[in-house]
Design an enzyme around this catalytic site. Structure first.
Site, PDB file in Angstrom:
ATOM      1  N   HIS A  72       0.856  -1.197   0.000  1.00 38.21           N
ATOM      2  CA  HIS A  72       0.000   0.000   0.000  1.00 38.21           C
ATOM      3  C   HIS A  72       0.888   1.240   0.000  1.00 38.21           C
ATOM      4  CE1 HIS A  72      -4.178  -1.504   1.398  1.00 38.21           C
ATOM      5  NE2 HIS A  72      -3.603  -2.354   0.576  1.00 38.21           N
ATOM      6  N   TYR A 201      -9.014   5.852   7.316  1.00 35.82           N
ATOM      7  CA  TYR A 201      -9.211   6.240   8.720  1.00 35.82           C
ATOM      8  C   TYR A 201     -10.199   7.402   8.737  1.00 35.82           C
ATOM      9  CZ  TYR A 201      -4.948   3.598   9.845  1.00 35.82           C
ATOM     10  OH  TYR A 201      -4.008   2.605  10.016  1.00 35.82           O
ATOM     11  N   PRO A 294      -4.344   0.645  19.291  1.00 33.31           N
ATOM     12  CA  PRO A 294      -4.224  -0.020  17.993  1.00 33.31           C
ATOM     13  C   PRO A 294      -4.245   0.899  16.778  1.00 33.31           C
ATOM     14  CG  PRO A 294      -6.425  -0.327  18.884  1.00 33.31           C
ATOM     15  CD  PRO A 294      -5.620   0.336  19.957  1.00 33.31           C
ATOM     16  N   LYS A 298       0.691  -0.466  15.214  1.00 33.44           N
ATOM     17  CA  LYS A 298       2.122  -0.440  15.519  1.00 33.44           C
ATOM     18  C   LYS A 298       2.614  -1.597  16.392  1.00 33.44           C
ATOM     19  CE  LYS A 298       3.136   3.188  13.210  1.00 33.44           C
ATOM     20  NZ  LYS A 298       3.839   2.927  11.946  1.00 33.44           N
ATOM     21  N   TYR A 386       3.897   6.756  10.059  1.00 28.07           N
ATOM     22  CA  TYR A 386       2.978   5.698   9.634  1.00 28.07           C
ATOM     23  C   TYR A 386       3.741   4.577   8.924  1.00 28.07           C
ATOM     24  CZ  TYR A 386      -1.215   3.356   8.159  1.00 28.07           C
ATOM     25  OH  TYR A 386      -2.184   2.402   7.993  1.00 28.07           O
TER      26      TYR A 386
HETATM   27  C1  PHB Z   1      -6.053  -3.975  10.980  1.00 28.73           C
HETATM   28  O1  PHB Z   1      -6.166  -4.292   9.781  1.00 28.73           O
HETATM   29  O2  PHB Z   1      -6.340  -4.766  11.895  1.00 28.73           O
HETATM   30  C2  PHB Z   1      -5.590  -2.608  11.308  1.00 28.73           C
HETATM   31  C3  PHB Z   1      -5.184  -1.778  10.287  1.00 28.73           C
HETATM   32  C4  PHB Z   1      -4.768  -0.508  10.572  1.00 28.73           C
HETATM   33  C5  PHB Z   1      -4.761  -0.062  11.879  1.00 28.73           C
HETATM   34  C6  PHB Z   1      -5.156  -0.885  12.902  1.00 28.73           C
HETATM   35  C7  PHB Z   1      -5.569  -2.183  12.627  1.00 28.73           C
HETATM   36  O3  PHB Z   1      -4.374   1.203  12.119  1.00 28.73           O
END
Ligand code: PHB
Ligand code: APR
Length: 391
Positions: A72, A201, A294, A298, A386
């Site tokens: 990605h 997000y 979460p 990370k 990130y």
């Molecule tokens: C996930 O796919 O579980 C996931 C992806 C991005 C995040 C947190 C969890 O920031």
């Protein structure tokens, strides 16, 4: 039994450490309390930083990741009726992330370890560690109904947040930092193709939402819910309706694909750091030493960075007799840990709605996101964190 490095825990931290040590000719034994099936099925996050991908490739566990992982090059932020894509490579000198579930990383590491690695004992429950203040610690565990011991040069506590290793450190020698968040994530797995989507997000007045994926055929979605929420209160219809509202784009041009939900769970959010990460001959790595909220995915990446640093320190001692890197292990890991805690908690508090939130916090959250959308410097700061700080 006797070994140089006794590793407690066969999660990503313990398994990767074992792989790195084995490749450098340092012998070790991994003790894992669960069975293989359980370890390989646990659902966790699934976004690998560039440095994590490079590390896994570098130690021979990159083949399936390269075939099946989804690179990605950007993530999308949605807020205030806006959608802004952050391009990772152009802001970070070519770094990006890869979507590849943590369970798959664990399966790859277990397969390699069982094929040619040092011993990995499943069903080996560690009860305690003695002698960590000396140079000859002993791990006490049960396996196949018998009490056993493993004498070690050092012990690596890679046994996660609920493990026993951290509890070996006397309170007078430790300091812990805890932050609990007043909201949780309702996470669902759905049989919905993710298509070419990147991760999204969303900050919304009704709460945070995240659109992620596990594979081309399986989507992973999260909704902010109050602490104590019972997942049964959320019917499939309610989940999809809430996601549609929170993830909507300004022009309505993006459509949420719906499909059967195959799993759902509610997880609380916290940050936790235990200092130091070394006490005598005990070294902590991964969730045993720290938990990040979460948002940003990370946890696994931090565990990988710890394992790399710990392996380097142990190999250095093995080859030269010098403890120089072991002596700085805790301080150097904690610098990265605190940077990551800072970033994950910033992402969390900027994108979630606090139950007591008022108009002032609304405005400052939106200003922070607007800054990323309009300033290359702010976007680069976000993208660097990130995609992950170099290991
Ligand atoms: C996930 O796919 O579980 C996931 C992806 C991005 C995040 C947190 C969890 O920031
Ligand atoms: N004896 C032996 N093994 C133990 C014991 C014990 N007393 N206690 C815990 N374990 C094992 C657990 O069963 C688990 O398999 O230690 C392992 C710890 O693994 P994780 O919890 O996965 O922790 P870690 O390897 O540090 O991985 C980092 O990244 O995405 C995050 O939290 C997520 O697991 C993830 C973490």
């Amino acid at each position: 039994m006797r070994t140089c490095v006794g590793i407690i825990g066969g999660g990503p931290a313990g398994l990767l450490l074992a792989r790195l040590l084995h490749r450098a000719g340092v012998d070790c034994v991994v003790l894992e309390r669960r069975d293989r099936d359980h370890v390989e099925r646990r659902q966790r996050a699934g976004v690998l930083e560039q440095g994590t991908v490079d590390t896994l490739r570098g130690c021979g566990v990159g083949a399936r990741l390269d075939r099946e992982g989804l690179p990605h090059h950007g993530v999308e932020l949605r807020f205030d009726g806006r959608a802004h894509r952050v391009d990772l490579p152009s802001l970070t000198g070519g770094r990006s992330v890869t979507v590849y579930a943590q369970t798959e990383v664990v399966k790859d590491l277990v397969a390699l370890q069982l094929a040619d690695g040092p011993p990995l004992l499943f069903g080996a429950e560690v009860r305690g560690v003695t002698g960590v203040e000396s140079g000859a610690p002993v791990i006490h565990f049960t396996h196949e109904g018998r009490e056993r011991t493993l004498s070690c040069g050092v012990v690596a506590g890679c046994d996660g947040f609920h493990g026993v290793a951290r509890r070996t450190v006397p309170a007078r020698a430790a300091r812990t930092y805890v932050q609990e968040y007043p909201y949780s994530w309702l996470g669902v797995l759905a049989d919905v193709p993710a298509g070419d989507d990147e991760l999204i997000y969303a900050r919304h007045a009704e709460g945070f939402a995240l659109h992620s994926m596990r594979s081309p055929a399986v989507s992973r979605l999260y909704l902010q819910v109050p602490n104590g929420t019972d997942p049964a209160e959320w019917s499939e219809q309610r989940v999809w309706d809430a996601l549609s509202i929170r993830l909507a784009t300004p022009d309505g041009g993006w459509e949420l694909r719906r499909g059967p939900i195959t799993a759902r769970s509610v997880t609380g959010m916290r940050a936790f750091v235990h200092e130091p990460m070394r006490y005598g001959s005990l070294l902590l790595a991964g969730d045993a030493a720290h938990i990040v909220p979460p948002t940003g995915a990370k946890g696994l990446n931090l565990a990988v960075a710890d394992a790399v640093a710990l392996a380097a320190a142990l190999v250095h001692r093995h080859r030269t007799g010098s403890t120089a890197l072991l002596d700085t292990y805790s301080d150097s890991c904690l610098r990265r840990v605190w940077q990551t805690v800072r970033f994950a908690s910033w992402m969390t508090t900027t994108l979630h709605r606090h139950p007591d939130q008022g108009p002032f916090e609304d405005r400052t959250q939106l200003a922070a996101l607007d800054r990323i959308a309009t300033s290359k410097t702010a976007a680069a700061e976000f993208a660097e964190n990130y995609a992950g700080l170099p290991i």
